[in-house]
Scaffold this motif. Structure first.
Motif, PDB file in Angstrom:
ATOM      1  N   UNK A 146     -11.954   0.803 -13.375  1.00 28.72           N
ATOM      2  CA  UNK A 146     -11.804   1.482 -12.087  1.00 28.72           C
ATOM      3  C   UNK A 146     -12.351   2.908 -12.227  1.00 28.72           C
ATOM      4  N   UNK A 147     -13.260   3.288 -11.371  1.00 29.99           N
ATOM      5  CA  UNK A 147     -13.799   4.641 -11.408  1.00 29.99           C
ATOM      6  C   UNK A 147     -12.752   5.638 -10.929  1.00 29.99           C
ATOM      7  N   UNK A 148     -12.994   6.907 -11.224  1.00 30.62           N
ATOM      8  CA  UNK A 148     -12.111   7.970 -10.738  1.00 30.62           C
ATOM      9  C   UNK A 148     -12.006   7.911  -9.221  1.00 30.62           C
ATOM     10  N   UNK A 149     -13.152   7.737  -8.554  1.00 29.38           N
ATOM     11  CA  UNK A 149     -13.174   7.686  -7.092  1.00 29.38           C
ATOM     12  C   UNK A 149     -12.363   6.509  -6.570  1.00 29.38           C
ATOM     13  N   UNK A 150     -12.447   5.375  -7.266  1.00 29.85           N
ATOM     14  CA  UNK A 150     -11.721   4.183  -6.827  1.00 29.85           C
ATOM     15  C   UNK A 150     -10.212   4.371  -7.009  1.00 29.85           C
ATOM     16  N   UNK A 151      -9.815   5.005  -8.114  1.00 33.33           N
ATOM     17  CA  UNK A 151      -8.392   5.244  -8.335  1.00 33.33           C
ATOM     18  C   UNK A 151      -7.828   6.201  -7.287  1.00 33.33           C
ATOM     19  N   UNK A 152      -8.583   7.236  -6.957  1.00 30.55           N
ATOM     20  CA  UNK A 152      -8.125   8.163  -5.918  1.00 30.55           C
ATOM     21  C   UNK A 152      -8.026   7.435  -4.575  1.00 30.55           C
ATOM     22  N   UNK A 153      -8.978   6.554  -4.313  1.00 29.62           N
ATOM     23  CA  UNK A 153      -8.949   5.769  -3.071  1.00 29.62           C
ATOM     24  C   UNK A 153      -7.718   4.871  -3.027  1.00 29.62           C
ATOM     25  N   UNK A 154      -7.427   4.223  -4.154  1.00 30.11           N
ATOM     26  CA  UNK A 154      -6.254   3.328  -4.196  1.00 30.11           C
ATOM     27  C   UNK A 154      -4.962   4.119  -3.991  1.00 30.11           C
ATOM     28  N   UNK A 155      -4.865   5.281  -4.627  1.00 28.78           N
ATOM     29  CA  UNK A 155      -3.668   6.109  -4.496  1.00 28.78           C
ATOM     30  C   UNK A 155      -3.553   6.667  -3.074  1.00 28.78           C
ATOM     31  N   UNK A 156      -4.685   7.081  -2.515  1.00 30.92           N
ATOM     32  CA  UNK A 156      -4.683   7.661  -1.160  1.00 30.92           C
ATOM     33  C   UNK A 156      -4.307   6.639  -0.093  1.00 30.92           C
ATOM     34  N   UNK A 157      -4.618   5.366  -0.345  1.00 28.27           N
ATOM     35  CA  UNK A 157      -4.365   4.328   0.663  1.00 28.27           C
ATOM     36  C   UNK A 157      -2.899   3.914   0.743  1.00 28.27           C
ATOM     37  N   UNK A 158      -2.098   4.322  -0.267  1.00 29.98           N
ATOM     38  CA  UNK A 158      -0.684   3.947  -0.267  1.00 29.98           C
ATOM     39  C   UNK A 158       0.113   4.726   0.762  1.00 29.98           C
ATOM     40  N   UNK A 159       1.187   4.122   1.229  1.00 31.84           N
ATOM     41  CA  UNK A 159       2.043   4.779   2.215  1.00 31.84           C
ATOM     42  C   UNK A 159       2.920   5.845   1.554  1.00 31.84           C
ATOM     43  N   UNK A 160       3.307   6.856   2.315  1.00 30.99           N
ATOM     44  CA  UNK A 160       4.223   7.881   1.820  1.00 30.99           C
ATOM     45  C   UNK A 160       5.588   7.245   1.564  1.00 30.99           C
TER      46      UNK A 160
END
Length: 438
Positions: A146-160
Motif C-alpha cells: 500500500x502506498x503512502x497515498x493509498x494509506x492516507x486515502x484509506x484512513x481519510x475514508x473512515x468515519x469519525x
C-alpha cells in the motif's frame, strides 16, 4: 496489531527481590513444558540495570525446514513499534520541528477533523480517527503493498469515531499518520530516521524497519496452532508503518527501554509525558499495575507474532518477550518471569488432556450470560470437543482438564461448569465471573 481474545495484563503483588536470587530453573521448567506441549515458540530476555540476567528461546524460525530458534532470532514486534515512533516524535519536538499542540491539517487535509486533531491526540489515541485494521475488508488487502497515498486515502475514508480529545480509543491509524509526519519534517524515510536517531545511537544490532520475512537473516515465520502449527499470513509492512512494522529481539528491546527511561533517547521530561496515562492510554505506552507498583511498556501482535515489553523504574528491570507461535497466555510467562525475580509463588500449568464422552459435553451446551460483565458466551460442540464463542468474537476450542473444567490456554481462559445449577464460571487474569445459562 490486533489484540488477543480476552487479552489483559494482570500482575500479582510483588515484594523486593534481587537478581542474584533469580530463579532461572523455574523459567527453564516452564519453557520445557511449553516446548513439549506445543504451547509457545519464541524468546525472552530479562535485564536488570542493563545487564541480561536471563534469556531463553524455544521453537522454530521455520518449521518446514526444522530451523530452530535461538537468542539471535528476530521477530516482528507489532505495536511495540509505537514506542519507537512516539520517541521519534518527541525527538522532533526537542529539535523544534513539531509541537504537541499543533493540528495535523497541514499534513493531512483530507482526514476528517484534521483541523482539530493535534499531535498529542494521535500519540495518546484521542483523535477519534477510524482504526483501519477494523475495516471489514482488511483481510483482503493486508498482504498487498500500500502506498503512502493509498494509506492516507484509506484512513481519510473512515468515519469519525468520536470528537477529538473527548475520549481515548486505540487506533493504529494514529501511528501510521505519525510515521508520515516524521518523514515530512525530516525529509527522509522513517527507516533512515529510526536508524539515525535510535538504532545507531543505542547500537541495536537486531532492530530495524521490516520487509519481506527473510529466514537467511535470522528472521522467522509466524504460526497459529490448530491441532498443529500452521504458517500465518504475512502482512505487507507498508501498511502498519511505525504503528507495527519493526523487527527486533528481546535483548535489543531491553536495551531500548532501559535507555529510554534513562533519558538517553529523549529527555526525562518527555518520558514522563509518554507514561502519563489518560483514559487508559499514554503516549506510546501503557501502564501495567502491580497493585502498589507500576510498570510501563507496550504489547504487540501482528499475524501470528505476539510480543510484550515492560519496565519497572525502581528496579531498572526490563522484561521482553517475543513469539512467533502462541498457544498459551503470554501474560502467564510474564508472571513466571516476575515471580522468578521477586521470589513469589507460581503454579506451573497442567497440560494433561482429558477425553470426555459426548453426553458429558452435551449438558454444558447453550448460551450463558453474566450480571457482572456485558458479555454472553455460547458453548457448542465440534466433534468430541467443546467450542466457546463470546459476543462479537470468533469461536475458540476448549480443552478438557477434568469433567467440569475446560481451558483455552492461548488467552488464559478457564471455564468451570456446574450443570446441575446451570452455571459457568469464567476465570481469567486472576478475575472470576459467574455466568448462568439462559
Amino acid at each position: 496489531m490486533k489484540k488477543l481474545l480476552f487479552s489483559s495484563l494482570f500482575f500479582l503483588i510483588i515484594s523486593n527481590g534481587f537478581a542474584q536470587n533469580f530463579n532461572s530453573k523455574r523459567l527453564d521448567s516452564l519453557f520445557q513444558l511449553l516446548d513439549k506441549n506445543n504451547k509457545y515458540m519464541g524468546s525472552i530476555a530479562v535485564s536488570e540495570n542493563g545487564k541480561i540476567i536471563y534469556s531463553n528461546a524455544i521453537g522454530y524460525d521455520d518449521i518446514a525446514t526444522s530451523k530452530k530458534s535461538d537468542a539471535q532470532t528476530k521477530y516482528r514486534i507489532g505495536s511495540i513499534s509505537k514506542m519507537f515512533t512516539a520517541s521519534l516524535i518527541f525527538k522532533a519536538i526537542e529539535e523544534k520541528k513539531l509541537n504537541l499542540n499543533q493540528t495535523i491539517d497541514k499534513y493531512f487535509p483530507t482526514v476528517k477533523n484534521s483541523n482539530k486533531i493535534t499531535i498529542s491526540n494521535l500519540l495518546n489515541h484521542r483523535s477519534g480517527i477510524y482504526n483501519f485494521t477494523s475495516d471489514k475488508n482488511y483481510a483482503e488487502w493486508q498482504t498487498q503493498y500500500q502506498s503512502k497515498e493509498k494509506m492516507i486515502e484509506r484512513i481519510s475514508s473512515g468515519e469519525i469515531v468520536f470528537e477529538p480529545d473527548t475520549k481515548g480509543e486505540y487506533s493504529n491509524s494514529n501511528y501510521v499518520l505519525l510515521t508520515f509526519i516524521i518523514e515530512a519534517v525530516y525529509k527522509k524515510s522513517y527507516s533512515e530516521i529510526l536508524n539515525q536517531k535510535i538504532i545507531k545511537h543505542l547500537q541495536l544490532k537486531n532492530t530495524y524497519y521490516g520487509g519481506k520475512i527473510n529466514l537467511d537473516t535470522k528472521e522467522c515465520n509466524s504460526y497459529t496452532f490448530s491441532g498443529e502449527w500452521k504458517k500465518s499470513t504475512e502482512t505487507d509492512l507498508s501498511i502498519p508503518q511505525g504503528a507495527g512494522a519493526l523487527v527486533s529481539n528481546p535483548t535489543d528491546l531491553t536495551i531500548f527501554i532501559k535507555n529510554l527511561f534513562a533519558g538517553k533517547i529523549i529527555s526525562l521530561e518527555n518520558v514522563t509525558l509518554m507514561k502519563t496515562i489518560k483514559d487508559k492510554y499514554g503516549m506510546g505506552m501503557f501502564e501495567y499495575p502491580y497493585f502498589e507498583r507500576k510498570s510501563y511498556g507496550h504489547s504487540g501482535g501482528i499475524d501470528g507474532f505476539r510480543s510484550l515489553l515492560s519496565y519497572f523504574e525502581k528496579e531498572k528491570l526490563a522484561v521482553a518477550l517475543t513469539s512467533n507461535g502462541l498457544n498459551y497466555d503470554l501474560n502467564n510467562i510474564v508472571l513466571c518471569a516476575l515471580s522468578s525475580y521477586f521470589n513469589k509463588p507460581f503454579e506451573m500449568p497442567n497440560f494433561e488432556k482429558v477425553t470426555l464422552k459426548t453426553e458429558i459435553l452435551d449438558q454444558y451446551l447453550g448460551t450463558y450470560a453474566s450480571l457482572e460483565i456485558p458479555l454472553k458466551i455460547t458453548i457448542t460442540k465440534k466433534e468430541a470437543s467443546l467450542m466457546a464463542q463470546a459476543t462479537g468474537q470468533s469461536a475458540f476450542p476448549l480443552e478438557a482438564n477434568s469433567t467440569t473444567v475446560f481451558k483455552f490456554d492461548q488467552a488464559g481462559v478457564v471455564l468451570e461448569f456446574k450443570a446441575s445449577e446451570k452455571q459457568m464460571t469464567l476465570n481469567q487474569g486472576g478475575k472470576e465471573f459467574l455466568f448462568t445459562k439462559e
